[in-house]
Design a protein around this motif. Structure first.
Motif, mmCIF file in Angstrom:
data_model
loop_
_atom_site.group_PDB
_atom_site.id
_atom_site.type_symbol
_atom_site.label_atom_id
_atom_site.label_comp_id
_atom_site.label_asym_id
_atom_site.label_seq_id
_atom_site.Cartn_x
_atom_site.Cartn_y
_atom_site.Cartn_z
ATOM 1 N N GLU A 293 34.487 34.758 30.346
ATOM 2 C CA GLU A 293 35.443 33.751 30.784
ATOM 3 C C GLU A 293 36.396 34.348 31.819
ATOM 4 N N GLN A 294 36.873 35.570 31.501
ATOM 5 C CA GLN A 294 37.792 36.232 32.416
ATOM 6 C C GLN A 294 37.109 36.512 33.755
ATOM 7 N N GLU A 295 35.841 36.950 33.697
ATOM 8 C CA GLU A 295 35.113 37.248 34.938
ATOM 9 C C GLU A 295 34.958 35.999 35.788
ATOM 10 N N ASN A 296 34.635 34.889 35.127
ATOM 11 C CA ASN A 296 34.486 33.638 35.871
ATOM 12 C C ASN A 296 35.803 33.223 36.510
ATOM 13 N N HIS A 297 36.877 33.435 35.749
ATOM 14 C CA HIS A 297 38.190 33.119 36.264
ATOM 15 C C HIS A 297 38.488 33.962 37.506
ATOM 16 N N ASN A 298 38.177 35.267 37.419
ATOM 17 C CA ASN A 298 38.390 36.168 38.567
ATOM 18 C C ASN A 298 37.589 35.707 39.783
ATOM 19 N N ARG A 299 36.344 35.283 39.530
ATOM 20 C CA ARG A 299 35.506 34.821 40.640
ATOM 21 C C ARG A 299 36.135 33.620 41.331
ATOM 22 N N LYS A 300 36.650 32.727 40.500
ATOM 23 C CA LYS A 300 37.262 31.524 41.076
ATOM 24 C C LYS A 300 38.441 31.902 41.958
ATOM 25 N N LEU A 301 39.247 32.866 41.463
ATOM 26 C CA LEU A 301 40.388 33.315 42.267
ATOM 27 C C LEU A 301 39.925 33.889 43.599
ATOM 28 N N LYS A 302 38.833 34.693 43.531
ATOM 29 C CA LYS A 302 38.314 35.304 44.761
ATOM 30 C C LYS A 302 37.860 34.235 45.743
ATOM 31 N N LYS A 304 38.979 31.367 45.986
ATOM 32 C CA LYS A 304 40.164 30.727 46.540
ATOM 33 C C LYS A 304 40.640 31.505 47.772
#
Lengths: 312, 377
Positions: A293-302, A304
């Motif tokens: 979940e955290q990795e997916n969140h990080n990807r989304k931020l990237k 952005k």
């Protein structure tokens, strides 16, 4: 002192498999640290003239994917590395690129190899070494192993589900500042490893838990000492928790002549073990889900960032 | 593989287009692809062809679509495993390199990086060549190293014989300035490529190096180096002796070629008196002109292709009918005609008149061929 040359590098099968699995499931390139130990190879019976050949073997037993331990110019940040007695080097895994060290990989390896505070001790306890030889051996090995994983750039078929993984291992020589390719043996694969079972030594060590409450409490107890004791007590509690229901006295009754009357106790013990293992697996599952979940969140931020760059 | 610019993320596209349009040499992107597992993601890596020593070096530039803010990485060619641009002796002027403060929002960063890497590559090859154990080579290097812009390359490809290549820029003249209304974006240069075989230590006399003149391709419009005959390399000669003669000779040739542009311009102007104003003409190098002509009711175009050696060589003429089309609806054309009466000593006006006379007969031939469908299609 010139760092000692390796004869070869070995990696355990599960470690390599796990590394490749990690690489192939990751959305992009990964890199991280390699851990293990350096030993002398058992001497083979041969002419003495060949004694100048390197006899060191670096065995990789574990790895850690690390997001960033170097800056954009490839200089390693020592503050990002925790002192670890068994750091051997690092690895880089990138898709669709030539199997040659890149500009940055050279910089990082050069920088990491020069950090002598991260050198690991060489295990010189090999009984095959005679005493005179023993004295000449260097004791420390810098983190100069580099493992490169890549997939061929020409592998273009988008629908292909065959994934090729290639890897090469190098030792970085700090003197001439160059990579020297080393053969990479996968432990337990191939007939060469049959002899190893005879001379088995465990690959990983137990964690160095500071459990004993040494020293008198009347010592000039600094804060550090106190917190150390607290940590030790916490570790002890954790260990006790793991061993709950398996007290030594009880275990000792399970062996020997009266063991027969304790079948019920034994079954109960297995039951408890199973429950514990189940708890552990569900714990691992939950934490993996959180990591994902955290990795997916990080990807989304990237992404952005990527879009904001596009907007400019 | 879908190779469209829409697949390139904007933060890479901005860097790349700035690099391609501002680099002082013509770069080529050979291939772009994705680092994604299925090659379906955005294109974040490419092979860059960089001109070096009259050849190309190929570097792979690796961005990461997942980390747009990270600096790119570069993988050099398999021959250049020892090339470490940031770890060279003497070390680059400052550690303030383009990587340590990478900023993906500044589109000029990639240009700065590639420029730095190429400059380091020049030094790296120079060092490699300097380490070759060959007395003649050491001497040649010592005499020509001061030449600005000289590049050298050491090739050692396995079984191939070792060779050292030099690319010596010739003529300290700005050819771009000599041509009025010059359309060239890059400075036009002529190089002498010199190739020395090395490693044959036991041959008695050093053989002559292989010599070849190379120019930037656009220069062909005004001056063809294929027409230049290289002066012979005498036994025991060295480059420092050879170059001044060659440069003097070549300098004259270039000056003549530039003056011939004006001769061609006069010729096109002279053609206007029998044919009328040209429909189209090359105003810079005066190598091409097209006129509209008619023979009775048959109207056709006359294309003149004027060689650089004009007036020594006569122009080639091609006729194109305005009334006859082939099955693909393309206008019918004649063969290239270059065997009509000609004398380089004629005045431009006389040349134009004689061509006009010749075309009077040729037009009838061409018209007949067109209606019979005999001409080349």
């Amino acid at each position: 002192m010139e760092d000692p040359p390796l004869q070869k590098i070995a990696i355990s099968g599960p470690t390599l498999a796990s590394l490749i699995q990690r690489f192939s499931t990751s959305p992009s390139a990964i890199h991280g640290l390699l851990f293990g130990h350096v030993t002398h190879l058992p001497l083979t019976l041969s002419d003495d003239s060949s004694s100048s050949a390197p006899t060191l073997l670096a065995t990789v037993t574990g790895f850690l994917c690390s997001p960033s331990f170097y800056d954009s110019s490839g200089t390693v940040l020592p503050s990002a590395l925790r002192p670890h007695s068994s750091l051997l080097g690092w690895f880089s895994a990138r898709r669709r690129s030539p199997l040659r060290p890149s500009m940055r990989e050279f910089s990082v390896t050069s920088s990491l190899s020069s950090l002598s505070q991260f050198s690991s001790p060489i295990d010189n306890s090999n009984p095959n070494l005679n005493n005179s030889n023993y004295r000449e051996q260097p004791f420390l090995f810098p983190p100069c192993v580099f493992l490169l994983l890549a997939s061929p750039p020409s592998d273009n078929a988008p629908s292909s589900h065959v994934h090729t993984h290639e890897y090469r291992a190098f030792q970085f020589r700090t003197g001439p500042q160059c990579f020297e390719p080393r053969s990479l043996d996968v432990v337990n694969i191939g007939p060469a490893f049959r002899g190893h079972y005879g001379a088995f030594s465990s690959n990983s060590r137990l964690p160095a838990l500071d459990c004993g409450l040494r020293g008198s409490p009347m010592d000039e107890g600094s804060d550090e000492r106190l917190s150390g004791m607290k940590q030790a007590a916490k570790d002890q509690r954790e260990l006790d928790g793991c061993a709950e229901g398996f007290e030594i006295g009880r275990l000792s009754r399970m062996v020997g002549s009266d063991a027969r009357s304790y079948t019920e106790g034994l079954e109960e013990l297995y039951q408890k073990m199973l429950v514990k293992i189940q708890n552990l697996t569900s714990l691992v599952e939950k934490s993996s889900a959180m990591v994902l979940e955290q990795e997916n969140h990080n990807r989304k931020l990237k992404h952005k960032i990527l879009r904001s760059a596009a907007a400019e | 593989m879908a190779a469209g610019p829409e697949n390139v993320p904007p933060f890479i596209a901005a860097q790349l287009s700035h690099l391609l349009s501002h680099f002082r040499l013509t770069l080529k992107v050979e291939q772009m692809w994705s680092g994604d597992k299925y090659n379906s993601g955005p294109f974040d890596r490419f092979s860059l062809l960089i001109p070096y020593c009259l050849d190309f070096i190929k570097w792979d530039v690796i961005f990461d679509a997942e980390s747009p803010s990270a600096a790119p990485d570069v993988i050099f060619g398999p021959e250049d495993e020892d090339f470490h641009p940031f770890h060279m002796q003497p070390s680059p002027e400052s550690n303030n390199n383009s990587l340590s403060d990478w900023n993906y929002k500044d589109p000029s960063r990639l240009l700065t990086l590639i420029q730095f890497l190429r400059d380091q590559y020049v030094l790296y090859q120079r060092k490699r060549v300097g380490e070759v154990d060959d007395d003649r080579l050491k001497f040649e290097i010592s005499t020509i190293l001061s030449r600005e812009g000289i590049e050298m390359h050491m090739s050692s490809g396995g079984e191939k014989l070792e060779e050292v290549k030099f690319a010596v820029p010739l003529l300290d003249m700005n050819i771009n300035k000599m041509v009025s209304c010059c359309p060239w974006r890059y400075s036009q240069k002529i190089y002498l490529q010199v190739v020395y075989p090395v490693g044959r230590k036991y041959t008695s006399a050093p053989s002559a190096p292989r010599l070849k003149l190379v120019s930037s391709p656009e220069l062909k419009a005004a001056f063809s180096i294929d027409d230049v005959k290289l002066p012979p390399w005498l036994d025991g000669m060295c480059l420092a002796e050879y170059l001044p003669n060659l440069e003097e000779y070549l300098g004259k040739q270039v000056l003549e070629a530039v003056s011939l542009i004006e001769v061609r311009r006069h010729f096109i102007e002279a053609l206007a008196s029998p044919f009328g104003r040209p429909v189209e003409a090359d105003p810079v190098f005066c190598r091409k002109a097209t006129f509209l002509a008619a023979s009775g009711v048959f109207t056709f175009l006359v294309h003149f292709l004027i060689p650089t050696q004009f007036p020594k060589q006569q122009p080639s003429i091609m006729l194109q009918s305005s009334q006859h089309f082939n099955s693909q609806m393309a206008p019918m054309k004649s063969r290239l005609i270059s065997d009509y009466p000609w004398s380089p000593r004629w005045e431009p006006l006389l040349m134009a008149e004689r061509i006009c006379e010749f075309l009077g007969d040729e037009a009838l031939n061409f018209k007949r061929q067109c209606s019979e469908g005999q001409v080349q299609q």
